[in-house]
Design an enzyme around this catalytic site. Structure first.
Site, short mmCIF file in Angstrom:
data_model
loop_
_atom_site.label_atom_id
_atom_site.label_comp_id
_atom_site.label_asym_id
_atom_site.label_seq_id
_atom_site.Cartn_x
_atom_site.Cartn_y
_atom_site.Cartn_z
N ASP A 3 7.61 2.12 -5.10
CA ASP A 3 6.61 1.72 -6.08
C ASP A 3 5.43 2.67 -5.89
O ASP A 3 5.29 3.31 -4.84
CB ASP A 3 6.22 0.26 -5.79
CG ASP A 3 5.07 -0.20 -6.67
OD1 ASP A 3 5.04 0.18 -7.86
OD2 ASP A 3 4.22 -0.93 -6.15
N ASP A 6 1.57 2.21 -7.16
CA ASP A 6 0.29 1.57 -6.82
C ASP A 6 0.50 0.49 -5.76
O ASP A 6 1.30 -0.43 -5.94
CB ASP A 6 -0.35 0.99 -8.08
CG ASP A 6 -0.55 2.06 -9.15
OD1 ASP A 6 -0.91 3.20 -8.79
OD2 ASP A 6 -0.34 1.76 -10.34
MG MG Z 1 2.58 -2.05 -6.57
#
Ligand code: MG
Ligand code: ZN
Length: 165
Positions: free
Chosen positions: A11, A13
């Site tokens: 992922d 962020d």
């Molecule tokens: Mg995230």
């Protein structure tokens, strides 16, 4: 075709850079995880591809643009390349939740695309995320997964993969 690759899906962020409640909209708002290049190197040394899978609904919320998101990804690559490593590919979903696309996590459209693009063996691959939607998509996809948090940071997730493989 009998050559398959294993991948670490990251992922973005909250994993490779700090999450912002108002979204990371420009390079100026990007705060990279300090050891990210080292971690990516360690994973690649084990033969993993490293692929980012990220929801970027800020695009269709009109808070940022495809160009800005691509500039952020180009910038991340530039930083990594200066440390002699890189991410193999970035896949992002620009849609808002109410658009019901196939690619916004926990849906697995981006993972399926990456699987095809890179001939990935799902069972020997891992997803590292900080959100339930990351873990849900990994479960649907069928790969291994690790959810990072303040008590199980990215460093611990990398160590776990290094000792498991
Ligand atoms: Mg995230
Ligand atoms: Zn989407």
């Amino acid at each position: 075709m009998n050559k398959f690759n294993k991948a670490i899906f990251l992922d973005r962020d909250g994993v490779i850079n700090k999450e912002r409640k108002d979204y990371v909209k420009t390079i100026n708002e990007l705060e990279l995880e300090p050891n990210i290049s080292q971690y990516i190197k360690e994973l690649k040394n084990l033969g993993f591809l490293v692929i980012v899978i990220t929801n970027q609904s800020a695009i269709n919320r009109n808070l940022t643009t495809h160009d800005n998101v691509q500039s952020i990804h180009n910038y991340i690559q530039k930083v990594l390349r200066s440390k002699n490593t890189s991410i193999d590919s970035f896949y992002y979903c620009p849609h808002k939740p109410d658009e019901n696309c196939d690619c916004r996590k926990p849906k697995i459209g981006l993972l399926l695309k990456a699987k095809l693009d890179f001939q990935i063996d799902v069972k020997s691959s891992w997803f590292i995320g900080d959100n339930d939607s990351d873990i849900e998509s990994a479960k649907t996809f069928g790969c291994n997964y690790l959810k990072i948090s303040s008590t199980f940071p990215l460093e611990s997730a990398i160590k776990k993969i290094l000792t498991c493989t």
